[in-house]
Design an enzyme around this catalytic site. Structure first.
Site, mmCIF file in Angstrom:
data_model
loop_
_atom_site.group_PDB
_atom_site.id
_atom_site.type_symbol
_atom_site.label_atom_id
_atom_site.label_comp_id
_atom_site.label_asym_id
_atom_site.label_seq_id
_atom_site.Cartn_x
_atom_site.Cartn_y
_atom_site.Cartn_z
ATOM 1 C CE LYS A 228 -2.202 -0.664 3.917
ATOM 2 N NZ LYS A 228 -1.602 -1.924 4.389
ATOM 3 N NE ARG B 1 2.347 -4.575 11.475
ATOM 4 C CZ ARG B 1 3.267 -4.373 10.539
ATOM 5 N NH1 ARG B 1 4.432 -4.985 10.583
ATOM 6 N NH2 ARG B 1 3.024 -3.571 9.538
ATOM 7 N NE ARG C 165 6.853 -0.378 9.949
ATOM 8 C CZ ARG C 165 5.666 -0.295 9.360
ATOM 9 N NH1 ARG C 165 5.555 0.276 8.160
ATOM 10 N NH2 ARG C 165 4.594 -0.775 9.941
ATOM 11 N NE ARG D 29 7.360 -3.479 6.040
ATOM 12 C CZ ARG D 29 6.146 -2.973 6.005
ATOM 13 N NH1 ARG D 29 5.541 -2.779 4.861
ATOM 14 N NH2 ARG D 29 5.513 -2.682 7.120
ATOM 15 N NE ARG E 120 -3.829 -0.932 10.484
ATOM 16 C CZ ARG E 120 -2.783 -0.405 9.842
ATOM 17 N NH1 ARG E 120 -2.772 0.816 9.426
ATOM 18 N NH2 ARG E 120 -1.725 -1.162 9.616
HETATM 19 P P1 AMP Z 1 1.240 0.755 9.105
HETATM 20 O O1 AMP Z 1 2.469 1.562 8.864
HETATM 21 O O2 AMP Z 1 0.041 1.241 8.354
HETATM 22 O O3 AMP Z 1 1.474 -0.744 8.943
HETATM 23 O O4 AMP Z 1 0.866 0.961 10.648
HETATM 24 C C1 AMP Z 1 1.757 0.571 11.687
HETATM 25 C C2 AMP Z 1 1.013 0.485 13.003
HETATM 26 O O5 AMP Z 1 0.455 1.761 13.342
HETATM 27 C C3 AMP Z 1 -0.175 -0.458 13.022
HETATM 28 O O6 AMP Z 1 0.199 -1.815 13.250
HETATM 29 C C4 AMP Z 1 -1.000 0.112 14.183
HETATM 30 O O7 AMP Z 1 -0.441 -0.237 15.440
HETATM 31 C C5 AMP Z 1 -0.800 1.614 13.994
HETATM 32 N N1 AMP Z 1 -1.851 2.168 13.098
HETATM 33 C C6 AMP Z 1 -1.673 2.723 11.861
HETATM 34 N N2 AMP Z 1 -2.853 3.103 11.328
HETATM 35 C C7 AMP Z 1 -3.797 2.798 12.246
HETATM 36 C C8 AMP Z 1 -5.214 2.914 12.284
HETATM 37 N N3 AMP Z 1 -5.901 3.417 11.244
HETATM 38 N N4 AMP Z 1 -5.864 2.468 13.389
HETATM 39 C C9 AMP Z 1 -5.200 1.959 14.437
HETATM 40 N N5 AMP Z 1 -3.855 1.795 14.470
HETATM 41 C C10 AMP Z 1 -3.160 2.201 13.380
#
Ligand code: AMP
Length: 214
Positions: A13, A171, A160, A127, A88
């Site tokens: 994404k 996740r 990360r 990654r 989400r």
């Molecule tokens: P991402 O970079 O989108 O994979 O997000 C990394 C982490 O940030 C996720 O595993 C969540 O812990 C938190 N996070 C990001 N976006 C959201 C969201 N819309 N709702 C809740 N937690 C989020």
């Protein structure tokens, strides 16, 4: 144009959002990047979010909805935006719909990128991200490089903390149980565009553009 990019962690994404953002000259809003930047800046939001993110869980809905409410109303979003990582949960999707109605932003395109779980786990464990420009790379693309091909930063790659194996598993479980139902919600109310996320970055972009342009 308003695009919601939907898909499992690691499906690509963020990479596609950056490309589409420059193609359509609309901002890329990644809630994960917003939270990581709060962590880097040691804000109270960042400190709270880090504990949750390191466990692979979700930051509470009211916090995330507040962030999106503020961001979407910024002037840079008036001609459109690409949402990556939001919504989400069903509550986030419902609140986003309400907010878009309030702002008279009626049209949106939901793009769901798909890939099988084996591929997702392979990508996530391999990654690395550039800490300067946030671009994501697969290890074999940068194996011998100490300079980021995107922004030129030196020795800026890191893994990360939520890309460790046990956090990845958590996740993916959260995605299946809490985030995937959001797709069913949108299927009922909107047109969802499905994109096969397996293949080169360019191929996936091409598939998205073809479907969007239709
Ligand atoms: P991402 O970079 O989108 O994979 O997000 C990394 C982490 O940030 C996720 O595993 C969540 O812990 C938190 N996070 C990001 N976006 C959201 C969201 N819309 N709702 C809740 N937690 C989020």
């Amino acid at each position: 144009m308003r695009i919601i990019l939907f898909g499992s962690p690691g499906v690509g994404k963020g990479t596609q959002a950056k490309i589409l953002s420059s193609q359509f000259s609309i901002p890329h809003i990644s809630t994960g990047d917003i939270l990581r930047s709060a962590i880097d800046n040691r804000t109270s939001l960042g400190m709270e979010a880090k504990k949750i993110m390191d466990k692979g869980e979700l930051v509470p809905d009211n916090v995330m909805i507040g962030i999106i409410r503020d961001t979407i109303q910024e002037a840079k979003c008036k001609n459109g935006f690409i949402l990556d990582g939001f919504p989400r949960t069903i509550a986030q999707a419902e609140n986003l719909d309400k907010l878009l109605m309030e702002l008279h932003m009626y049209e949106k395109i939901l793009v769901a990128i798909t890939a099988n779980e084996e591929e997702i786990i392979r990508r996530l464990t391999n990654r690395r991200a550039c800490k300067v420009c946030n671009q994501i790379f697969v290890l074999n693309e940068i194996e011998c490089a100490d300079t980021c091909p995107n922004c030129g930063a030196k020795e800026s790659f890191y893994q990360r903390s939520d890309d460790k194996e046990e956090v990845i598993r958590k996740r993916l479980e959260v995605f299946k149980n809490t985030t995937e139902p959001v797709l069913r919600y949108y299927e009922k109310n909107n047109n969802v565009i499905y994109i096969n996320g397996i293949g080169s970055i360019e191929d996936v972009t091409q598939r998205i553009l073809e479907k969007i342009n239709k």
